[in-house]
Write a protein that holds these residues in place. Structure first.
Motif, short mmCIF file in Angstrom:
data_model
loop_
_atom_site.label_atom_id
_atom_site.label_comp_id
_atom_site.label_asym_id
_atom_site.label_seq_id
_atom_site.Cartn_x
_atom_site.Cartn_y
_atom_site.Cartn_z
N ASN A 209 54.44 -56.07 -22.04
CA ASN A 209 54.83 -57.37 -22.04
C ASN A 209 54.62 -58.10 -23.26
OD1 ASN A 209 52.27 -57.41 -21.63
ND2 ASN A 209 52.26 -58.33 -19.41
N ARG A 210 54.10 -57.45 -24.53
CA ARG A 210 53.91 -57.89 -25.81
C ARG A 210 55.32 -58.20 -26.62
NH1 ARG A 210 49.83 -55.08 -29.20
NH2 ARG A 210 51.09 -56.30 -30.59
N ARG A 211 55.16 -59.05 -27.22
CA ARG A 211 56.28 -59.38 -28.17
C ARG A 211 55.97 -58.62 -29.61
NH1 ARG A 211 59.96 -64.39 -27.57
NH2 ARG A 211 60.16 -63.30 -25.58
N ILE A 212 56.25 -57.64 -30.06
CA ILE A 212 55.94 -56.90 -31.30
C ILE A 212 56.69 -57.41 -32.51
CG2 ILE A 212 54.56 -55.05 -30.46
CD1 ILE A 212 56.48 -53.35 -30.65
N LEU A 213 58.00 -57.74 -32.11
CA LEU A 213 58.80 -58.29 -33.59
C LEU A 213 59.93 -59.32 -32.69
CD1 LEU A 213 59.00 -57.02 -36.28
CD2 LEU A 213 61.21 -56.16 -35.53
N PRO B 128 49.72 -58.69 -42.67
CA PRO B 128 48.87 -57.77 -42.19
C PRO B 128 49.07 -56.66 -41.37
CG PRO B 128 48.89 -60.26 -41.53
CD PRO B 128 50.15 -59.82 -42.22
N ASN B 129 48.00 -55.87 -41.21
CA ASN B 129 48.15 -54.78 -40.30
C ASN B 129 48.45 -55.15 -38.99
OD1 ASN B 129 45.32 -53.13 -41.65
ND2 ASN B 129 47.17 -52.18 -41.95
N GLY B 130 49.59 -54.47 -38.43
CA GLY B 130 49.87 -54.78 -37.25
C GLY B 130 51.02 -55.95 -37.08
N SER B 131 51.49 -56.45 -37.95
CA SER B 131 52.33 -57.59 -38.12
C SER B 131 53.80 -57.11 -37.76
CB SER B 131 52.37 -58.13 -39.54
OG SER B 131 52.72 -57.49 -40.56
N GLY B 132 54.25 -55.72 -37.80
CA GLY B 132 55.55 -55.60 -37.30
C GLY B 132 56.18 -54.76 -38.41
N LYS B 133 55.77 -54.36 -39.65
CA LYS B 133 56.44 -53.99 -40.72
C LYS B 133 57.19 -52.65 -40.19
CE LYS B 133 52.57 -53.54 -43.12
NZ LYS B 133 51.73 -54.22 -42.29
N THR B 134 56.33 -51.64 -39.77
CA THR B 134 56.90 -50.48 -39.40
C THR B 134 58.11 -50.59 -38.38
OG1 THR B 134 54.78 -49.22 -39.98
CG2 THR B 134 56.16 -48.07 -38.40
N THR B 135 57.71 -51.31 -37.46
CA THR B 135 58.57 -51.64 -36.32
C THR B 135 60.08 -52.32 -37.08
OG1 THR B 135 56.76 -52.18 -35.04
CG2 THR B 135 59.21 -52.82 -34.08
N LEU B 136 59.98 -53.09 -37.83
CA LEU B 136 60.97 -53.56 -38.64
C LEU B 136 62.02 -52.45 -39.37
CD1 LEU B 136 62.24 -56.54 -39.36
CD2 LEU B 136 61.28 -55.87 -41.61
N THR C 252 54.76 -52.74 -47.84
CA THR C 252 53.33 -52.17 -48.62
C THR C 252 52.27 -53.17 -48.58
OG1 THR C 252 52.53 -51.89 -50.85
CG2 THR C 252 54.39 -53.47 -50.75
N HIS C 253 50.94 -52.64 -48.76
CA HIS C 253 49.90 -53.50 -48.61
C HIS C 253 49.60 -53.96 -50.09
CE1 HIS C 253 49.05 -51.96 -44.28
NE2 HIS C 253 49.12 -53.30 -44.35
N ASP C 254 50.19 -53.16 -51.09
CA ASP C 254 49.80 -53.38 -52.33
C ASP C 254 50.68 -54.56 -53.17
OD1 ASP C 254 49.37 -53.14 -55.16
OD2 ASP C 254 49.36 -50.98 -55.17
#
Ligand SMILES: Nc1ncnc2c1ncn2[C@@H]1O[C@H](COP(=O)(O)OP(=O)(O)OP(=O)(O)O)[C@@H](O)[C@H]1O
Ligand SMILES: [Mg+2]
Lengths: 259, 240
Positions: free
Chosen positions: B21-25, B43-51, B191-193
């Motif tokens: 029940n978590r909305r990740i994107l 930030p980490n866990g903000s949904g980049k990979t999911t996007l 990227t984090h860079d």
């Protein structure tokens, strides 16, 4: 073999003499006699070994053709009831050989659905029974191996748009060295079982007698040299095949960069 | 000009992804058009990979739409993906590329030449016959890039391609990406860079808790960010 007839007769007579001797002498003589039969190429012994290998290798080949793709599909295809299917195949690994033998017997007997083939009590019937016995073993072990590989490959293959059939082929190819273990387990089980081949083969001398059925019969008759000779050969074959497969796996994996 | 069946732009409309029940994107609207690379930061866990996974079609959104060139079920033939931790097939470096070429229906006759070109592009010409899994992490990253390019993509999605690389290797990858972008391939890179983003990207998407906080031209994002979050993110104190 091109041995002069006299030598052949000599060897058969000697074998007979030695065989008789053990009834009155000690157990060392039994082993000596077994050894003698092996190195003189006793034709009965070698016919039995040959048939055993032919039946079990053919059964392993057939079981591999069915079991490997089945194992791969169970590893990668997501469908309703997959877990039930996996549990079922795993459970079939433990099927008692005599029960498989009985089922194939009923199938192939004169009044059975496949009775018209007329192959009951032939090596073909034995191959069918052993193939049925070991297909679940190969499928279940292949599934285990390939499921691990699939965890690594799934995303990459999906991103390359690889179809299910293509994924199965890729898993089988890239997992080929680990899959040897599954094939060996199947072959080992086929070689070692008595129940299925004795029920559908009938242990007919010179036609459907294998190493295991011969050992069972000769032991019960008290002909220990033949039984022990066969037992020794069986052990040597199993150890040799495992050693070869292990070597292939080691080198193969190193060359492919799996390890 | 792109062919009429182009897979660009990549558009998200009311796209939501839920896990449990978590909305990740949760993206109202986002358009990624052809042109200079797009950097996705957050930030980490903000949904980049999911996007990115949604953008590749590897993941179906729980709700909303994703379209490629206006079509929801466009074939993925000209999209390619570089994973955060790429997995090499248990084959040689050359065979890994060959596999990608074959899966993209490139005829056998030209594959050998393409393999050489791609290995040269990523500086791995001498590694052709080596088992791919024996290459170093940085070398595997470049090989994975060559493998992605083997699909001849118009849209190339890269998930933190320089995260585990030393500065020199990261620069090598950056240079390859710049060259690839110059050929007209649309790059979307997480990227984090921020240095990479600044040097490479034409526009920047800032994600936070699954939402697009800011989507602006790179020059503007780094000099005069519109949102408080973007300022704090660049200062290093925007946390999940
Ligand atoms: N399959 C899943 N089930 C549950 N939660 C998930 C799943 N996939 C991702 N998440 C969660 O969704 C959020 C976004 O994950 P995502 O991997 O997209 O983040 P990210 O921005 O790529 O992070 P990072 O910078 O660490 O790579 C995270 O909180 C993650 O835990
Ligand atoms: Mg990520």
């Amino acid at each position: 073999m091109n041995m002069p007839a006299s030598v052949c007769i000599f060897s058969e007579e000697l074998t007979y003499a030695v065989t008789n001797a053990i009834k009155f002498r000690g157990v060392e003589i039994v082993f000596l006699s077994a050894f003698w039969m092996l190195i003189t190429g006793d034709p009965a012994l070698y016919r039995i070994i040959g048939l055993s290998l032919y039946v079990s290798l053919t059964a392993t080949l057939i079981a591999a053709l069915v079991g490997l793709p089945l194992g791969a599909l169970l590893a990668l295809k997501e469908f309703r009831g997959r877990i039930a299917a996996v549990v079922f195949v795993n459970a079939l690994m433990g099927m008692p050989p005599v029960v498989v033998g009985l089922a194939v017997f009923l199938l192939l007997s004169r009044s059975g659905p496949l009775g018209s083939l007329g192959i009951l009590f032939t090596p073909r019937a034995m191959i069918i029974a052993q193939a049925i016995l070991i297909t679940p073993i190969i499928a279940a072990l292949a599934r285990q191996t390939l499921a691990d590989l699939w965890v690594q490959y799934r995303d990459e293959l999906a991103a390359m748009n690889v179809s299910t059939a293509g994924s199965v082929a890729t898993l089988l190819w890239d997992g080929r060295f680990s899959l040897l273990t599954a094939l060996l387990a199947g072959f080992g089980r086929a070689c070692a079982e008595v129940g299925a081949v004795i029920v559908v083969g009938g242990n007919i001398d010179g036609f459907t007698r294998t190493m295991t059925t011969a050992i069972a019969l000769e032991t019960s008759k008290g002909d220990l040299p033949l039984a022990i000779g066969l037992g020794a050969v069986l052990l040597v074959i199993v150890i040799a095949i495992n050693a070869i497969a292990w070597a292939i796996r080691r080198t193969g994996e190193r060359l492919a960069g799996a390890a | 000009m792109r062919a009429p069946d182009s897979g660009l732009p990549l558009q998200f409309e009311h796209t939501r992804v839920e896990a449990g029940n978590r909305r990740i994107l949760d993206i109202e609207a986002l358009t990624i058009a052809s042109g200079a690379p797009t950097a996705v930061v957050g930030p980490n866990g903000s949904g980049k990979t999911t996007l990115l996974r949604i953008g590749m079609g590897l993941l179906k959104p729980t709700a909303g739409r994703v379209t490629w060139g206006g079509r929801e079920n466009a074939a993925a033939t000209r999209r390619a993906f570089l994973f955060q931790r790429p997995v090499m097939l248990m084959r040689s470096a050359a065979s890994n590329i060959d596999y990608a070429l074959a899966s993209a229906d490139v005829p056998r006759a030209v594959r050998k030449r393409k393999i050489s070109e791609l290995l040269a592009l990523v500086g791995l010409s001498d590694f052709e016959a080596r088992p791919a899994r024996h290459l170093s992490g940085g070398e595997q990253q470049r090989l994975a890039l060559a493998r992605a390019l083997a699909r001849d993509p118009e849209l190339l999605l890269l998930d933190e391609p320089t995260a585990s690389l030393d500065p020199a290797a990261a620069k090598a990858v950056e240079d390859i990406l710049r060259e690839v972008a110059g050929r007209g391939i649309k790059i979307v890179v997480t990227t984090h860079d921020l240095g990479t983003a600044r040097r490479l990207a034409g526009d920047v998407v800032l994600l936070h808790r699954g939402r697009v906080i800011e989507h602006t031209l790179s020059g503007i994002f780094f000099t005069q960010p519109k949102t408080e979050e973007a300022r704090r993110f660049q200062a290093g104190d925007l946390l999940i």
